[in-house]
Write a protein that holds these residues in place. Structure first.
Motif, PDB file in Angstrom:
ATOM      1  N   PHE A   1      -2.598  11.102   0.105  1.00 41.16           N
ATOM      2  CA  PHE A   1      -2.116  12.475  -0.009  1.00 41.16           C
ATOM      3  C   PHE A   1      -0.701  12.597   0.560  1.00 41.16           C
ATOM      4  CE2 PHE A   1      -1.558  16.848   1.371  1.00 41.16           C
ATOM      5  CZ  PHE A   1      -1.848  17.506   0.194  1.00 41.16           C
ATOM      6  N   ILE A   2      -0.473  11.940   1.724  1.00 41.99           N
ATOM      7  CA  ILE A   2       0.871  12.011   2.319  1.00 41.99           C
ATOM      8  C   ILE A   2       1.894  11.356   1.384  1.00 41.99           C
ATOM      9  CG2 ILE A   2       2.290  11.217   4.236  1.00 41.99           C
ATOM     10  CD1 ILE A   2      -0.214  11.464   5.994  1.00 41.99           C
TER      11      ILE A   2
ATOM     12  N   VAL B   1       1.081   1.905  -0.406  1.00 41.23           N
ATOM     13  CA  VAL B   1       0.548   0.533  -0.380  1.00 41.23           C
ATOM     14  C   VAL B   1      -0.467   0.374   0.734  1.00 41.23           C
ATOM     15  CG1 VAL B   1       1.124  -1.881  -0.424  1.00 41.23           C
ATOM     16  CG2 VAL B   1       2.825  -0.239  -1.031  1.00 41.23           C
ATOM     17  N   ALA B   2      -0.173   0.973   1.909  1.00 48.46           N
ATOM     18  CA  ALA B   2      -1.117   0.853   3.017  1.00 48.46           C
ATOM     19  C   ALA B   2      -2.457   1.452   2.616  1.00 48.46           C
ATOM     20  CB  ALA B   2      -0.553   1.552   4.251  1.00 48.46           C
ATOM     21  N   ALA B   3      -2.423   2.592   1.935  1.00 48.76           N
ATOM     22  CA  ALA B   3      -3.667   3.229   1.494  1.00 48.76           C
ATOM     23  C   ALA B   3      -4.395   2.347   0.496  1.00 48.76           C
ATOM     24  CB  ALA B   3      -3.347   4.580   0.873  1.00 48.76           C
ATOM     25  N   ILE B   4      -3.643   1.707  -0.412  1.00 51.02           N
ATOM     26  CA  ILE B   4      -4.277   0.818  -1.396  1.00 51.02           C
ATOM     27  C   ILE B   4      -4.975  -0.331  -0.679  1.00 51.02           C
ATOM     28  CG2 ILE B   4      -3.830  -0.838  -3.239  1.00 51.02           C
ATOM     29  CD1 ILE B   4      -1.560   0.952  -4.167  1.00 51.02           C
ATOM     30  N   GLY B   5      -4.266  -0.919   0.324  1.00 52.12           N
ATOM     31  CA  GLY B   5      -4.848  -2.031   1.072  1.00 52.12           C
ATOM     32  C   GLY B   5      -6.154  -1.640   1.734  1.00 52.12           C
TER      33      GLY B   5
ATOM     34  N   TYR C   1      17.541   9.594   0.014  1.00 46.77           N
ATOM     35  CA  TYR C   1      16.554   9.498  -1.052  1.00 46.77           C
ATOM     36  C   TYR C   1      15.814   8.161  -1.003  1.00 46.77           C
ATOM     37  CZ  TYR C   1      14.832   9.513  -5.860  1.00 46.77           C
ATOM     38  OH  TYR C   1      14.035   9.444  -6.964  1.00 46.77           O
ATOM     39  N   VAL C   2      16.583   7.063  -0.846  1.00 45.75           N
ATOM     40  CA  VAL C   2      15.973   5.729  -0.831  1.00 45.75           C
ATOM     41  C   VAL C   2      15.056   5.588   0.384  1.00 45.75           C
ATOM     42  CG1 VAL C   2      16.465   3.281  -0.553  1.00 45.75           C
ATOM     43  CG2 VAL C   2      17.815   4.624  -2.122  1.00 45.75           C
ATOM     44  N   THR C   3      15.538   6.021   1.553  1.00 42.54           N
ATOM     45  CA  THR C   3      14.739   5.850   2.766  1.00 42.54           C
ATOM     46  C   THR C   3      13.410   6.589   2.657  1.00 42.54           C
ATOM     47  OG1 THR C   3      16.819   5.818   3.961  1.00 42.54           O
ATOM     48  CG2 THR C   3      14.816   6.016   5.263  1.00 42.54           C
ATOM     49  N   ILE C   4      13.463   7.854   2.291  1.00 46.29           N
ATOM     50  CA  ILE C   4      12.232   8.639   2.305  1.00 46.29           C
ATOM     51  C   ILE C   4      11.271   8.149   1.229  1.00 46.29           C
ATOM     52  CG2 ILE C   4      13.002  10.496   0.773  1.00 46.29           C
ATOM     53  CD1 ILE C   4      11.048  11.056   3.957  1.00 46.29           C
ATOM     54  N   ASN C   5      11.807   7.719   0.078  1.00 49.65           N
ATOM     55  CA  ASN C   5      10.913   7.247  -0.968  1.00 49.65           C
ATOM     56  C   ASN C   5      10.312   5.899  -0.625  1.00 49.65           C
ATOM     57  OD1 ASN C   5      10.492   8.972  -3.351  1.00 49.65           O
ATOM     58  ND2 ASN C   5      12.700   9.113  -3.227  1.00 49.65           N
ATOM     59  N   PHE C   6      11.064   5.078   0.086  1.00 49.84           N
ATOM     60  CA  PHE C   6      10.514   3.796   0.520  1.00 49.84           C
ATOM     61  C   PHE C   6       9.372   4.033   1.508  1.00 49.84           C
ATOM     62  CE2 PHE C   6      10.459  -0.173   2.969  1.00 49.84           C
ATOM     63  CZ  PHE C   6      10.309  -1.062   1.927  1.00 49.84           C
ATOM     64  N   VAL C   7       9.586   4.963   2.429  1.00 49.87           N
ATOM     65  CA  VAL C   7       8.533   5.268   3.396  1.00 49.87           C
ATOM     66  C   VAL C   7       7.283   5.778   2.674  1.00 49.87           C
ATOM     67  CG1 VAL C   7       7.903   6.754   5.321  1.00 49.87           C
ATOM     68  CG2 VAL C   7      10.141   5.688   5.272  1.00 49.87           C
ATOM     69  N   ALA C   8       7.490   6.628   1.662  1.00 48.00           N
ATOM     70  CA  ALA C   8       6.347   7.129   0.893  1.00 48.00           C
ATOM     71  C   ALA C   8       5.615   5.988   0.208  1.00 48.00           C
ATOM     72  CB  ALA C   8       6.822   8.145  -0.140  1.00 48.00           C
ATOM     73  N   SER C   9       6.383   5.030  -0.358  1.00 49.88           N
ATOM     74  CA  SER C   9       5.744   3.888  -1.020  1.00 49.88           C
ATOM     75  C   SER C   9       4.931   3.075  -0.030  1.00 49.88           C
ATOM     76  CB  SER C   9       6.802   2.989  -1.662  1.00 49.88           C
ATOM     77  OG  SER C   9       7.501   3.689  -2.636  1.00 49.88           O
ATOM     78  N   ILE C  10       5.447   2.976   1.211  1.00 46.28           N
ATOM     79  CA  ILE C  10       4.725   2.231   2.238  1.00 46.28           C
ATOM     80  C   ILE C  10       3.370   2.878   2.524  1.00 46.28           C
ATOM     81  CG2 ILE C  10       4.767   1.685   4.698  1.00 46.28           C
ATOM     82  CD1 ILE C  10       6.434  -0.151   2.924  1.00 46.28           C
ATOM     83  N   PHE C  11       3.368   4.213   2.615  1.00 46.84           N
ATOM     84  CA  PHE C  11       2.094   4.921   2.793  1.00 46.84           C
ATOM     85  C   PHE C  11       1.140   4.598   1.644  1.00 46.84           C
ATOM     86  CE2 PHE C  11       4.280   7.808   5.752  1.00 46.84           C
ATOM     87  CZ  PHE C  11       3.282   7.969   6.693  1.00 46.84           C
TER      88      PHE C  11
END
Lengths: 137, 489, 113
Positions: free
Chosen positions: B210-211, B171-175, B159-169
């Motif tokens: 979206f991802i 933040v990258a999109a925000i940047g 759960y932590v791994t996949i949600n962290f990866v989603a958060s990374i997507f």
């Protein structure tokens, strides 16, 4: 693992690090620094102590437990936002006051500093909570 | 006023941190706190419905320079539903979760979660949205691992791994979006996207968003983490997650689609409808092969998220209104089925359908408490699941999207099959030999009954509720109102 | 400089994905840390590295040439703080997992039910 060098160093380093963390917290307003970094330093001071003397002894030497420290931090952050509401402004508006103005000890205080103090305690509390739970076997 | 849905949970959390040694106080205080939260959320809903979209500029920094809080009808509806689920969970929890977990910080963390969810619903700033997501996720990380059994730890790591990866997507999109447009205020961004002719690379940023949100709301092909982790913690925690977390992802998708999709409309519509169809079909098919009640219900979350996204893909007032109604129904009914599953566990000591049976004869009340939300999920009138699907399918036909509408009807039949399967195995089948006879907590029954009552009421008052969802959908489909309210034009 | 940083972001992402795909659970946490840092750097690069583009003021001659945009830096700071929290939690989680199961192999994670 007991190391005399580490114990002596930790005992003398801890007060110094605590003072330094407060300096970093205060200068954070106009220069690099701030609550987060200060909080990390405060946490690191106690973690260093725990490395030398063990978690139990460290927790006894802190007046409040890390959980309560986090709670205090959150409360201060909440209060810093609510002060503006009490003054009749929108939530989180910065309210500033200057103490001893005109003298050489001019001190500018405001709610953003209070918020930073909240961050300081929260970060230190969380860091200690996490590290102590790893360190105690 | 508008800041209360965030401030109240924070305040309650602090109080609960300081009183963590007094468990009895925590139980009563948490219940009282969620009731207060529901009351203020309902006040906000009434206010927004009468006076239009409410905005607040935090710290007196005017938009688009500061952080804006915005509540339109969609946000307000979600706030009320989440707060009500909070009330039910707080009645249920003391009767189910063991003392060790309760005093290890369950209550403060639950309020941390509620604060994050509420923040995500009312923020008008894209980076602030990310921060609220993290507040919500960090609380959920600790909640899902609370107690630390080997099974829970296994689920938590995924759960932590996949949600962290989603958060990374995220933040990258925000940047990238900030680099392209130079603003983070959602209304200002929407305004810029509508006035500047063509921004290069904007589709890359939108696809990253979206991802991120499809991982968080468990859409095809990013759904696998949900059934691998949701069944591990105690059932009130699972129910709280099922009722709130994926729906925040759905809410954000509604908001983003409404505000930011101004180019390539045909592509996005087709894309989202295909994803919706695949999500609902695969979710329901995988549920059919499971024998653990919690896993069947977890796969159904995925399937039903597909319905909500289908409404988004249709993107007419009728379709969106149907999707919003369906979301409210799903938050209530889904939480209710999980809680009813918890009752089964307390009674018989297992979630495995193979080891269950005879519950209808043994306890008709338990059977009824499962029957109501299960039939609601399956879409039997006059329960809200029927109206939710009806509005969606009507919207689909009116918009001319016949294929996805056909798929939705078919998936509805399969849902009925799964619910009948749980019903047959756990309630109707003859009682197995060595079944445990546990005591079911009265508080847990009271909580489940309250929620079942809410489900029935949502079905009976489908008319008035759908009026409000139609208004909310109108604000989503025509975002000019939102943009003007924030930017003060 | 921009070009170099862009390559660095790519290398960090590559390393992060490689580590995430390893079976060792501590390398998984390292992968998460790398992923976080790669994204922070991406924010920095995407948000405008050069001076001359301060927030909200675009192309004001004589005023904006020596100003940099502080906003991406504030965003990165927030992202670092959040990353720290998540990493700390992941470390505790992995450590607890190790002390319960006595293994660091992700394959042991698969449920043999």
């Amino acid at each position: 693992m007991e190391s005399v060098i580490l114990q002596i160093a930790a005992r003398h380093m801890r007060p110094l690090l605590v003072i330094l963390s407060l300096v970093v917290l205060y200068r954070g307003h106009n220069e690099p620094g701030g609550g987060f970094i200060g909080g990390l330093m405060l946490g690191a001071a106690y973690i260093l102590f725990a490395m030398g003397f063990g978690v139990q002894k460290t927790q006894k030497s802190i007046p409040v437990s890390p959980v309560i420290l986090t709670g205090i931090g959150l409360l201060l952050a909440l209060a810093s936002g609510l002060i503006a509401v009490l003054m009749g402004h929108v939530f989180m508006t910065g309210e500033w006051t200057t103490l001893f103005s005109g003298t050489s000890f001019e001190l500018k205080l405001g709610t953003p500093l209070l918020f930073d103090l909240g961050v300081y305690f929260t970060v230190a509390g969380m860091l200690m909570l996490v590290m102590f739970s790893i360190m105690e076997e | 006023m508008l800041v209360l849905p965030i401030l109240l949970p924070l305040f309650f959390m602090v109080v609960l941190i300081f009183t963590r040694r007094w468990l009895a106080f925590q139980q009563i205080f948490s219940l009282l706190a969620t009731v207060i939260l529901t009351f203020f959320s309902a006040m906000l809903l009434i206010d927004v419905q009468q006076n239009g979209i409410a905005t607040m500029q935090v710290g007196s920094w005017i938009a688009p320079y500061g952080i804006t809080l915005v509540a339109d009808l969609l946000s307000a509806i979600m706030l009320v539903t989440v707060a009500f689920i909070g009330v039910v969970i707080m009645i249920y929890s003391p009767g189910f979760i063991d003392k060790g977990r309760q005093s290890a910080g369950y209550y403060p963390l639950a309020f941390g979660l509620l604060m994050g969810v509420n923040g995500a619903f009312i923020t008008g700033d894209i980076f602030n949205l990310y921060v609220w997501y993290e507040v919500m996720l960090t609380s959920s990380f600790v909640l899902i691992a609370l107690g630390g059994s080997a099974e829970q730890l296994r689920g938590s790591i995924k759960y932590v791994t996949i949600n962290f990866v989603a958060s990374i997507f995220f933040v990258a999109a925000i940047g990238i979006l900030y680099g392209l447009t130079g603003t983070l205020n959602m209304a200002d961004l929407a305004y810029k996207l509508r006035t500047i002719d063509h921004i290069p690379y904007i589709n890359s940023a939108l696809m990253l968003f979206f991802i991120a949100f499809s991982i968080k709301s468990a859409l095809f092909p990013f759904f696998f983490w949900l059934p691998a982790s949701y069944h591990t913690p105690p059932i009130p925690i699972t129910a709280l997650f099922a009722g709130t977390l994926t729906k925040v992802g759905i809410y954000t998708m509604f908001r983003f689609y409404s505000l930011f999709i101004v180019e390539n409309l045909v592509f996005w519509k087709t894309f989202i409808i295909v994803i919706a169809g695949l999500t609902m079909t695969i979710g329901v098919l995988m549920a059919a092969s499971q024998y653990d009640i919690r896993k069947i219900l977890s796969f159904h979350i995925i399937s039903q998220v597909g319905y909500m996204v289908m409404g988004l893909g249709i993107f007419t007032v009728g379709g969106i209104a149907g999707a919003i109604y369906f979301t409210i129904h799903n938050m209530l009914s889904k939480t209710n089925t999980f809680l009813a599953g918890g009752l089964v566990y307390q009674r018989s000591g297992s979630y495995d359908l193979k080891h269950l049976g005879g519950l209808y004869k043994a306890s008709p009340l338990l059977a009824l408490l499962f029957f109501i939300p299960a039939m609601s999920l399956a879409g039997i009138p006059p329960l809200p699941g029927f109206f939710g699907k009806f509005f969606l399918i009507k919207g689909g036909f009116e918009a001319g999207d016949y294929v996805i509408t056909g798929v939705a009807i078919l998936v509805g039949l399969f849902t009925l099959f799964s619910m009948v399967k749980i019903w047959n195995e756990a309630y109707w089948k003859k009682e197995p030999e060595n079944i445990k006879h546990g005591r079911v907590s009265r508080r847990a029954i009271a909580a489940t009954s309250l929620l079942a009552l809410a489900v029935i009421l949502l079905g009976l008052f489908a008319g008035p509720v759908s009026q409000i969802t139609l208004e909310a959908a109108n604000q989503v489909v025509f975002p000019e109102m939102y943009i003007n309210a924030v930017l003060g034009r | 400089m921009l070009f170099l940083l862009a390559i660095l972001v790519g290398v960090l992402y590559g390393a992060a994905v490689y580590l995430l795909l390893r079976r060792n659970i501590f390398k998984l946490v390292l992968g998460l840390i790398f992923l976080g840092h790669a994204t922070n750097l991406l924010l920095f690069v995407a948000g405008g590295l050069t001076s001359g583009f301060p927030a909200f003021l675009r192309n004001v001659p004589g005023e904006t040439e020596r100003m940099a945009d502080p906003l991406p830096q504030a965003l990165i700071l927030t992202a670092i703080v959040i990353g720290l929290g998540v990493t700390a939690f992941a470390l505790v989680l992995v450590y607890r997992f190790y002390s319960v199961t006595k293994t660091v192999d992700l394959d042991e994670l698969s449920e043999n039910e």
